[in-house]
Design a protein around this motif. Structure first.
Motif, PDB file in Angstrom:
ATOM      1  N   ASN A 654       0.834  -1.202   0.000  1.00 19.52           N
ATOM      2  CA  ASN A 654       0.000   0.000   0.000  1.00 19.52           C
ATOM      3  C   ASN A 654       0.870   1.255   0.000  1.00 19.52           C
ATOM      4  O   ASN A 654       1.971   1.284   0.551  1.00 19.52           O
ATOM      5  CB  ASN A 654      -0.967  -0.011   1.182  1.00 19.52           C
ATOM      6  CG  ASN A 654      -0.278   0.262   2.496  1.00 19.52           C
ATOM      7  OD1 ASN A 654      -0.025   1.403   2.866  1.00 19.52           O
ATOM      8  ND2 ASN A 654       0.039  -0.814   3.226  1.00 19.52           N
ATOM      9  N   ASN A 664      -4.992   6.096   0.781  1.00 18.21           N
ATOM     10  CA  ASN A 664      -3.997   5.101   0.393  1.00 18.21           C
ATOM     11  C   ASN A 664      -4.400   4.380  -0.884  1.00 18.21           C
ATOM     12  O   ASN A 664      -5.592   4.196  -1.160  1.00 18.21           O
ATOM     13  CB  ASN A 664      -3.815   4.047   1.492  1.00 18.21           C
ATOM     14  CG  ASN A 664      -2.964   4.554   2.638  1.00 18.21           C
ATOM     15  OD1 ASN A 664      -2.220   5.516   2.488  1.00 18.21           O
ATOM     16  ND2 ASN A 664      -3.090   3.918   3.780  1.00 18.21           N
ATOM     17  N   PRO A 666      -4.293   0.725  -2.194  1.00 18.47           N
ATOM     18  CA  PRO A 666      -4.078  -0.607  -1.614  1.00 18.47           C
ATOM     19  C   PRO A 666      -3.021  -1.404  -2.384  1.00 18.47           C
ATOM     20  O   PRO A 666      -2.760  -1.159  -3.566  1.00 18.47           O
ATOM     21  CB  PRO A 666      -5.462  -1.267  -1.737  1.00 18.47           C
ATOM     22  CG  PRO A 666      -6.423  -0.129  -1.886  1.00 18.47           C
ATOM     23  CD  PRO A 666      -5.677   0.930  -2.633  1.00 18.47           C
TER      24      PRO A 666
END
Length: 725
Positions: A654, A664, A666
């Motif tokens: 991530n 974020n 992933p």
């Protein structure tokens, strides 16, 4: 969460604790028992010296090769002069031309698919073709790319990989070796060269890539004249068809490399590369600068037609011309001079979808305009050996001059043309013409450099080098007036290293290097658009090991990089504020098992944070994944001579999408398969290659740039057939 590496402080200074360093050295020392049974003579396979090559680690995926890597071979290391890869105290990678052909690379991320230090941010069918992240830092598209060691501007440019001898990557800071540049590293594209002996080269190949792109490639080379005085290598490629994202591509590429052995000691070289490339229906850029969600929208395929419109396009032209002379003064000393001129232009009609919410709604902003860059560079260098008492010196002295000019569109278009949703077809259109460009910036670098590598004993050596640069940068308005200016004389970028030969095929090293990168010209999407920020200084500390043997190799490094931080603040002003810290470890190796199997793996752990700033102290640095792992296996099928099967996988952890740390990307894993078959038909060598990328058709979001994402490419199939005359 960003768990720190064992023995790494989340904040503050140098993070390699004595226990971690001891473990690292124990790993290297523990190889000695096995290594004593597999030593090779470092001088047995020296290759001719090449000024264009970076110090490199040659990774071979073919079971036919006698060695997995070629760390003992001579390479040229820019301002460091010629030396073996084992004697180069920096982390490096090279991907050979055969590997490029096996992988059937379409973008720079494909080239370094087996290197865990490199994260893919590239796209073959828009202006992000050359974007990669190295050790969590994106390369500088103005100073981080070279062809045959010569600078060019890479933005939007996809190189003709089938015409390359290798692609080489110097990781980390390059200030001493090449002058100004971001600390991510330097990519050097090495074009195919004339053969050294009497060998004649003649081959043609035809390729197909889903969903309908055909290519044809011709490769001719040889030597002619008295005593084979003149050498040549000519390559030509045509590519055209329907791309996987429902767009179209057309490309024509030509390259020529020539040399003339004028006397026994004097050699002249000439090179040229020309490419015209047109892509329509290009993939749209996706920005989260206006995004309000805490997680990204649902995944969609990179081949989705909802992310393209037929009026979007990217047309590029690249030209590079080089010339050089090399003269051997005597057995120990050589002088050389080189000149290059490169020119790249872009005509972009490209949307940016500013995502608004997890449902996939967006504001559609369109840019259309033309841009151009020219780079002229001179360099003279002398390198040789001197002995003072018991000490042996490898000396390099040189001077370099480089001027870059940038052209921009005086009447470019940038505005919102509508709204939409990424899961629905886009009906917004914009297309214009009549653009004209003006000179909007120039950058001049003048430098002298010197280095001395001192062999203290047969095992111990120390390296010291310094580059002294005068730097000047100007921005101009449409009317030719100077709008901004920055200059700094006496910029010193040093490098020092200590090396120890644990055994003939194993080198331990510790190095320190500094670098300076050119001041950023703030882009049009920020409140302070057009401003030129001050250059950024960076520092890098690295300890590592390189070990090369007949049937196995291993490399590892621990590093810390300190770099000035740049980002957009809450007022959308792009600023320099504080520092970005990168602390990490990388390790990799390959081993040949029996006669038919080769397996390898590569890992990178990295901990990053901002510090000494006013906004994002303690947050992870945007774009730096915490962990990356790659693995590959090759099998030469005994029952079918000439057939090799391969498989690879790469996991990218991530990644923070923006400095605020509130969004974020992933992690994801991509699997690839490949096969090569070589045989003889009617006295001619015939080769067939096939590759499947993203075997499972995995959908994933990919970090592209701070605030920008792109969907991962769908499953693609490539096939190529080659005939050697």
């Amino acid at each position: 969460m960003n768990p720190a590496l064992p023995g790494v402080r989340k904040h503050g200074g140098w993070a390699l604790r004595p226990a971690a360093l001891a473990t690292f050295l124990l790993f290297a020392t523990s190889q000695s028992t096995w290594a004593q049974q597999n030593e090779i003579d470092p001088s047995a396979s020296a290759t001719p010296k090449s000024e264009a090559a970076l110090p490199s680690i040659s990774v071979s995926s073919s079971a036919a090769n006698d060695e997995v890597q070629q760390l003992h071979r001579d390479v040229s290391a820019g301002a460091l002069g010629n030396r073996t890869q084992l004697d180069t105290p920096y982390s490096t990678t090279v991907v050979t031309g055969e590997e490029l052909a096996d992988r059937q690379a379409k973008k720079l991320g494909d080239v370094f698919a087996q290197d865990a230090s490199v994260s893919d941010n590239s796209n073959p069918y828009n202006a992000w073709a050359s974007y990669i992240t190295v050790r969590g830092m994106q390369l500088d598209w103005q100073n981080g790319y070279r062809i045959d060691g010569q600078p060019f501007n890479s933005y939007g440019i996809t190189l003709p990989y089938e015409q390359l001898e290798s692609v080489q990557l110097l990781k980390g800071l390059s200030g001493f070796m090449y002058g100004f540049g971001a600390p991510g590293g330097v990519v050097n594209y090495v074009t195919k060269k004339p053969p050294a002996g009497d060998k004649q080269i003649a081959s043609v190949d035809v390729g197909y890539a889903s969903t309908g792109v055909w290519s044809e490639h011709l490769d001719l080379g040889g030597r002619v004249g008295p005593d084979n005085m003149f050498g040549y290598r000519f390559n030509a490629t045509h590519e055209e068809g329907k791309t996987y994202n429902d767009g179209n591509v057309r490309r024509d590429s030509f390259s020529l490399s020539a040399d003339a052995r004028l006397t026994r000691d004097l050699t002249a070289t000439f090179g040229a590369l020309y490419q015209e490339r047109h892509s329509s229906g290009i993939t749209t850029a996706l920005s989260t600068a206006q995004y309000t969600g805490s997680s990204l929208p649902a995944l969609l395929s990179g081949g989705s037609s909802t992310l393209v419109t037929p009026d979007q396009h990217l047309n590029t032209n690249l030209q590079l011309y080089t010339a050089g002379l090399r003269y051997n003064l005597n057995q120990d000393w050589t002088v050389s001079a080189s000149y290059s001129f490169s020119k790249s232009t872009r005509y972009r009609n490209e949307s940016t979808f500013y995502l608004l919410d997890p449902a996939g709604d967006y504001n559609d902003y369109r840019f259309e305009g033309k841009e151009g860059h020219q780079l002229g560079a001179w360099q003279v260098m002398a390198e040789g050996l001197v002995k003072t008492g018991p000490l042996q010196h490898q000396l390099v002295f040189g001077a370099a001059y480089q001027k870059q000019t940038n052209d921009d569109t005086a009447n470019s278009y940038y505005a919102q043309i509508g709204t939409g949703n990424i899961y629905q077809p886009n009906v917004n259109r914009y297309d214009s013409s009549g653009f004209y460009t003006y000179r909007n910036a120039d950058i001049t670098q003048k430098a002298v450099f010197a280095s001395d590598t001192i062999a203290i004993t047969d095992r111990w050596s120390v390296l010291g080098g310094v580059r002294y640069t005068n730097y000047e940068q100007h921005g101009y308005g449409v009317d030719g007036s100077t709008t901004s200016s920055y200059s700094q004389n006496g910029v010193v970028t040093p490098s020092v290293a200590l090396m120890f030969k644990l055994m003939p095929g194993t080198t331990l090293y510790a190095s320190y290097v500094e670098s300076l990168e050119a001041g950023t010209v703030v882009g049009t999407t920020y409140a302070n658009a057009g401003a030129i920020l001050n250059p950024l200084r960076s520092k890098q500390y690295e300890v590592g090991v390189k070990s090369q043997h007949e049937r196995w190799n291993a490399t590892a490094a621990l590093f810390r990089i300190e770099r000035g931080a740049q980002y957009a603040n809450s007022d959308n002003v792009f600023v320099e504020d504080g520092e970005s810290i990168f602390e990490g470890a990388e390790a990799g190796g390959d081993v040949r098992i029996g006669r038919d199997w080769t397996v390898g793996a590569d890992l990178m752990w990295i901990a990053t944070h901002y510090q000494k700033g006013s906004t994002y102290d303690g947050n992870r640095v945007a774009g730096a994944p915490g962990f990356v792992a790659a693995a590959h296996v090759n099998y030469a099928v005994p029952a079918v001579p000439g057939l090799t099967l391969g498989a690879g996988a790469k996991f990218t952890g991530n990644t923070n999408l923006r400095p605020a740390g509130d969004l974020n990307v992933p992690g994801y894993t991509v699997f690839n398969l490949g096969a090569t078959y070589t045989t003889r038909v009617a006295g001619h060598t015939v080769g067939v290659r096939a590759a499947i990328d993203n075997l499972t058709n995995r959908r994933y979001w990919e970090f592209q740039y701070a605030d920008y994402i792109q969907p991962g490419e769908p499953r693609t199939v490539s096939v190529n057939a080659r005939l050697e005359f």
